[in-house]
Design an enzyme around this catalytic site. Structure first.
Site, mmCIF file in Angstrom:
data_model
loop_
_atom_site.group_PDB
_atom_site.id
_atom_site.type_symbol
_atom_site.label_atom_id
_atom_site.label_comp_id
_atom_site.label_asym_id
_atom_site.label_seq_id
_atom_site.Cartn_x
_atom_site.Cartn_y
_atom_site.Cartn_z
ATOM 1 N N HIS A 142 -4.145 2.958 -3.303
ATOM 2 C CA HIS A 142 -4.350 2.438 -1.946
ATOM 3 C C HIS A 142 -3.668 1.088 -1.738
ATOM 4 O O HIS A 142 -2.823 0.949 -0.852
ATOM 5 C CB HIS A 142 -5.843 2.316 -1.651
ATOM 6 C CG HIS A 142 -6.160 1.965 -0.228
ATOM 7 N ND1 HIS A 142 -5.896 0.728 0.326
ATOM 8 C CD2 HIS A 142 -6.711 2.698 0.768
ATOM 9 C CE1 HIS A 142 -6.276 0.713 1.589
ATOM 10 N NE2 HIS A 142 -6.771 1.902 1.883
ATOM 11 N N GLU A 177 -17.785 -4.931 24.339
ATOM 12 C CA GLU A 177 -16.896 -6.099 24.310
ATOM 13 C C GLU A 177 -15.750 -5.924 23.319
ATOM 14 O O GLU A 177 -14.613 -6.335 23.589
ATOM 15 C CB GLU A 177 -17.678 -7.371 23.963
ATOM 16 C CG GLU A 177 -18.628 -7.855 25.048
ATOM 17 C CD GLU A 177 -20.025 -7.277 24.896
ATOM 18 O OE1 GLU A 177 -20.936 -7.766 25.573
ATOM 19 O OE2 GLU A 177 -20.197 -6.340 24.078
ATOM 20 N N PRO A 207 -5.890 -5.445 11.035
ATOM 21 C CA PRO A 207 -7.351 -5.386 11.108
ATOM 22 C C PRO A 207 -7.771 -3.987 11.559
ATOM 23 O O PRO A 207 -7.427 -3.557 12.656
ATOM 24 C CB PRO A 207 -7.684 -6.448 12.167
ATOM 25 C CG PRO A 207 -6.505 -7.376 12.172
ATOM 26 C CD PRO A 207 -5.329 -6.501 11.892
ATOM 27 N N HIS A 264 -27.835 -17.082 24.544
ATOM 28 C CA HIS A 264 -26.827 -16.870 25.583
ATOM 29 C C HIS A 264 -26.109 -18.172 25.966
ATOM 30 O O HIS A 264 -25.313 -18.166 26.904
ATOM 31 C CB HIS A 264 -27.480 -16.268 26.833
ATOM 32 C CG HIS A 264 -27.774 -14.804 26.701
ATOM 33 N ND1 HIS A 264 -28.511 -14.286 25.670
ATOM 34 C CD2 HIS A 264 -27.418 -13.740 27.481
ATOM 35 C CE1 HIS A 264 -28.619 -12.976 25.822
ATOM 36 N NE2 HIS A 264 -27.959 -12.614 26.902
ATOM 37 N N HIS A 285 -20.650 -18.223 32.345
ATOM 38 C CA HIS A 285 -21.881 -18.689 31.701
ATOM 39 C C HIS A 285 -21.508 -19.537 30.485
ATOM 40 O O HIS A 285 -21.889 -19.261 29.356
ATOM 41 C CB HIS A 285 -22.768 -17.504 31.309
ATOM 42 C CG HIS A 285 -23.291 -16.723 32.486
ATOM 43 N ND1 HIS A 285 -22.462 -16.160 33.417
ATOM 44 C CD2 HIS A 285 -24.560 -16.419 32.868
ATOM 45 C CE1 HIS A 285 -23.182 -15.528 34.332
ATOM 46 N NE2 HIS A 285 -24.467 -15.685 34.033
ATOM 47 N N HIS A 330 0.849 -1.191 0.000
ATOM 48 C CA HIS A 330 0.000 0.000 0.000
ATOM 49 C C HIS A 330 0.887 1.244 0.000
ATOM 50 O O HIS A 330 1.289 1.721 1.067
ATOM 51 C CB HIS A 330 -0.906 0.006 1.235
ATOM 52 C CG HIS A 330 -1.806 -1.176 1.348
ATOM 53 N ND1 HIS A 330 -1.354 -2.435 1.642
ATOM 54 C CD2 HIS A 330 -3.152 -1.278 1.194
ATOM 55 C CE1 HIS A 330 -2.376 -3.276 1.687
ATOM 56 N NE2 HIS A 330 -3.474 -2.602 1.413
ATOM 57 N N ASN A 384 -7.817 11.107 3.930
ATOM 58 C CA ASN A 384 -7.645 11.236 2.481
ATOM 59 C C ASN A 384 -8.907 10.897 1.691
ATOM 60 O O ASN A 384 -8.928 10.995 0.467
ATOM 61 C CB ASN A 384 -6.470 10.384 1.989
ATOM 62 C CG ASN A 384 -6.629 8.901 2.298
ATOM 63 O OD1 ASN A 384 -7.697 8.325 2.122
ATOM 64 N ND2 ASN A 384 -5.545 8.271 2.757
#
Length: 681
Positions: free
Chosen positions: A263, A427, A118, A489, A477, A29, A188
């Site tokens: 890019h 989370e 990421p 859940h 849990h 890139h 950009n």
């Protein structure tokens, strides 16, 4: 040469080191480094505090390239400023076993502070880095002795700020008023597949202002003076800062500047040559560094050495004035655990009724909190359910925030010295911020939520394993035993999903004493993340006089009843299903069947044991094996094949009281015994 000419030459050196490396690799890139070079140059030469010859110096500023696809920008800066990254390393960009991988990787390249790529993860790690600095400063600094005093700088892209994790983390940073967090936004308006006008037209500055950030909008991303002034202003504010820097992706490339073609692909030989002509740069040689530019950048070495010497003197004075605190701080910064940290951890007496392993974990955590001051963490708005609070150890909040009327505080100090982090229902951000604490050093960090919600955190959990961080993920849990909340859940596939991540320890303790040992394992692994999967429902606490000691959990699997001779079958289980095979043993004994019981809380640890030990626990000639776990069967066949069977759950759960759900779906001692007899016949 005047300063303006030197600045221009230095900025173009960064641009073309990056573009040449991408072209040589025929991959990468180039656009971001070419556009963001001026902002990065000002930061690295006028503001960032670092020591290239001592890259792990504790009080350095942290720089996180959240836009990890622009990695050659960072590699160019590291080489130019004197880090242990050679020009040959730059030439090996994106090649096998190179020190310049496609996206920055912590632990691979000297000077890289976080594994990024990421999008959104890097800026969210940076929030954790800023939390770490604020906590250490509050805990250890004293009047006249500021031994912890550094900033966290970030370069983000449009894509970073589109990702939801960044929104969560930046919202949290604004609430906490992390004034030493400064973000440069490479604005950009181009993403990989086109202009951001297709999908991202919000007022980013207004959004961050609403978060409680200090926001500055620049008009020209090539104006070094305005960039410098904005950074000066940001350093003076008590709020986290966002500086919007308008840039032109692929700056100087006459046909690809300001296009998405710059890019994610090399410019091409003709366009690269044209860019060099446009900016007055020699066409050859590639990887050119003018001598005056090298000397200018390498001044960072002397500057950094002096800064570190000054800090060393301050640290010595601090240790003389506060010897106990000084020893504790230096130990933490060296990554050493306190002597005797795991002595006197709770030992739980046999109890047929027992207790939930989340409650056993709570007891262990309170004792650990007394011995391990670097243990810091929190939950995603679930303290009353996960029991992962550190009682009386304080709430990490902005000191100026009002405590009046606050519900749910843990208690103890209020401010940055608090060790309980309130992440809210975030989370994604929790996972990345906990990784930031681990990246900073000096912490044993943990984050907690329900196991089913580990899905939200998977990118951060994966990165903790990839970067070999000591992050601890305390999930409760952990099965269909959750009961009435129903299948939304109730984790089913999550055991397999987490076990699939390389280098991650997934531990599902079977009773209270195994839970204590699981925490020991998690804390001992300072360079490896650990998942603790803990029950909501009570499970019996085994009689360790009758059964083997729980320290066997440290090896991943162990024989519970080693005195049983010439067993006919092996019963294996994890977590809350362990008591089912214990109860089934008695039922089988009445039928004349001798069962070996194996507790297997961690496949990964067991797999790492010597082959002789594995064969001792699971004798190769004892092929009749029944595994019992209330999750999908995926992966179990490795341990029970070719003659074994699995009592598992290859479906979703149901909404009903937990015991009823377990019974209806076949998780009873009677059904275990029945399946064992069927296997024997």
């Amino acid at each position: 040469m005047g300063q303006h000419e030197l600045d221009t030459l230095a900025v173009n050196t960064i641009r073309f080191l990056a573009a040449d490396a991408v072209q040589r690799a025929n991959s990468g890139h180039p656009g971001l480094p070419m556009g963001a070079a001026p902002a990065a140059y000002v930061l690295w030469t006028r503001h960032l505090k670092y020591a290239p010859t001592s890259p792990r110096w504790a009080d350095r500023d942290r720089f996180v390239l959240s836009a990890g696809h622009g990695s050659m920008l960072l590699y160019a800066l590291l080489h130019l400023t004197g880090y242990d990254l050679s020009l040959d390393d730059l030439r090996q960009f994106r090649q096998w076993e190179s020190r310049t991988p496609g996206h920055p990787e912590y632990g691979i390249t000297t000077g890289v502070e976080a594994t990024t790529g990421p999008l959104g993860q890097g800026i969210s790690n940076a929030v954790g880095l800023a939390i770490a600095e604020a906590h250490l400063a509050a805990r250890y600094n004293r009047p006249g002795h500021d031994v912890i005093d550094h900033r966290t700088y970030v370069l983000v892209s449009d894509g970073d700020l589109m990702e939801g994790v960044a929104s969560e983390a930046c919202s949290l940073a604004g609430h906490l008023r992390l004034g030493k967090l400064i973000v440069l936004y490479d604005q950009n308006h181009i993403s990989l597949s086109g202009s951001t006008s297709l999908c991202f037209t919000e007022d980013v500055g207004a959004r961050f202002a609403a978060y409680g950030w200090h926001v500055q909008q620049l008009s020209d991303g090539t104006d070094l003076a305005s960039i410098d002034a904005a950074l000066v202003s940001a350093r003076r504010t008590a709020q986290p800062s966002l500086i919007l820097v308008p840039t032109r992706i692929g700056f100087g490339a006459p046909h690809k500047q300001n296009t998405f073609e710059a890019h994610g692909s090399p410019l091409g030989t003709e366009e690269l040559a044209a860019a060099k002509r446009a900016l007055g740069w020699p066409a050859e040689p590639a990887f050119l560094i003018p001598p005056e530019v090298e000397a200018h950048f390498r001044a960072a070495v002397t500057r950094g050495q002096q800064a570190e010497r000054d800090w060393d003197a301050r640290l010595r004075a601090y240790c003389d004035a506060f010897p106990d605190l000084g020893r504790e701080l230096t130990r933490r910064l060296c990554g050493e655990l306190p002597e005797g940290w795991d002595t006197d951890l709770p030992a739980f007496v046999a109890d047929p009724k027992g207790l939930a392993t989340r409650k056993a974990s709570e007891s262990v955590l309170q004792r650990l909190a007394e011995r391990v001051p670097e243990l810091v963490g929190g939950s995603a708005d679930l303290n009353p359910s996960t029991f992962t609070w550190l009682k009386t150890q304080g709430d990490f909040e902005a000191p100026q925030a009002s405590r009046d009327g606050a519900q749910g505080e843990v208690g103890g100090p209020w401010g940055y010295s608090g060790r309980n982090l309130h992440f809210g229902v975030r989370e994604h951000a929790m996972g990345s911020a906990v990784n930031g604490l681990a990246l900073h050093g000096g912490f044993v960090p943990y984050g907690s939520t329900f196991l089913v919600f580990s899905d939200y955190m998977r990118p951060a959990v994966r990165l903790s394993a990839l970067a070999r961080l000591g992050s601890i993920w305390a999930y409760t849990h952990d099965s269909i035993g959750v009961g009435e909340d129903g299948p939304t859940h109730q984790p089913v596939e999550h055991y397999a999903a987490l076990r699939a991540i390389p280098e991650l320890l997934f531990i599902r303790p079977g009773d209270a004493n195994e839970t204590a040992w699981a925490w020991r394992v998690a804390i001992e692994n300072r360079h490896r993340p650990t998942v603790l999967a803990l029950t909501r429902q009570t499970v019996p606490t085994l009689d360790r006089g009758r059964y083997a000691g729980a320290e066997g959990a440290r090896r991943g699997a162990y024989v519970l009843n080693p005195k049983v001779e010439r067993p006919d079958i092996v019963l294996l289980a994890t977590g809350s299903e362990l008591h089912l095979i214990v109860a089934a043993e008695a039922l089988l004994e009445k039928k004349g069947v001798r069962a070996r019981l194996v507790s297997m809380p961690c496949w990964q640890l067991f797999d790492e044991q010597p082959a002789a030990y594995r064969d001792e626990v699971l004798p190769p000639d004892l092929g009749r094996r029944l595994a019992v776990e209330a999750g999908v069967s995926l992966g179990w066949h490795r341990w029970i094949a070719p003659r074994g069977d699995v009592l598992a759950l290859d479906r979703f759960g149901a909404s009903a009281p937990g015991e009823r759900v377990m019974t209806e779906l076949g998780f009873t001692a009677e059904h275990v015994a029945e399946r064992a007899m069927r296997l024997l016949s």
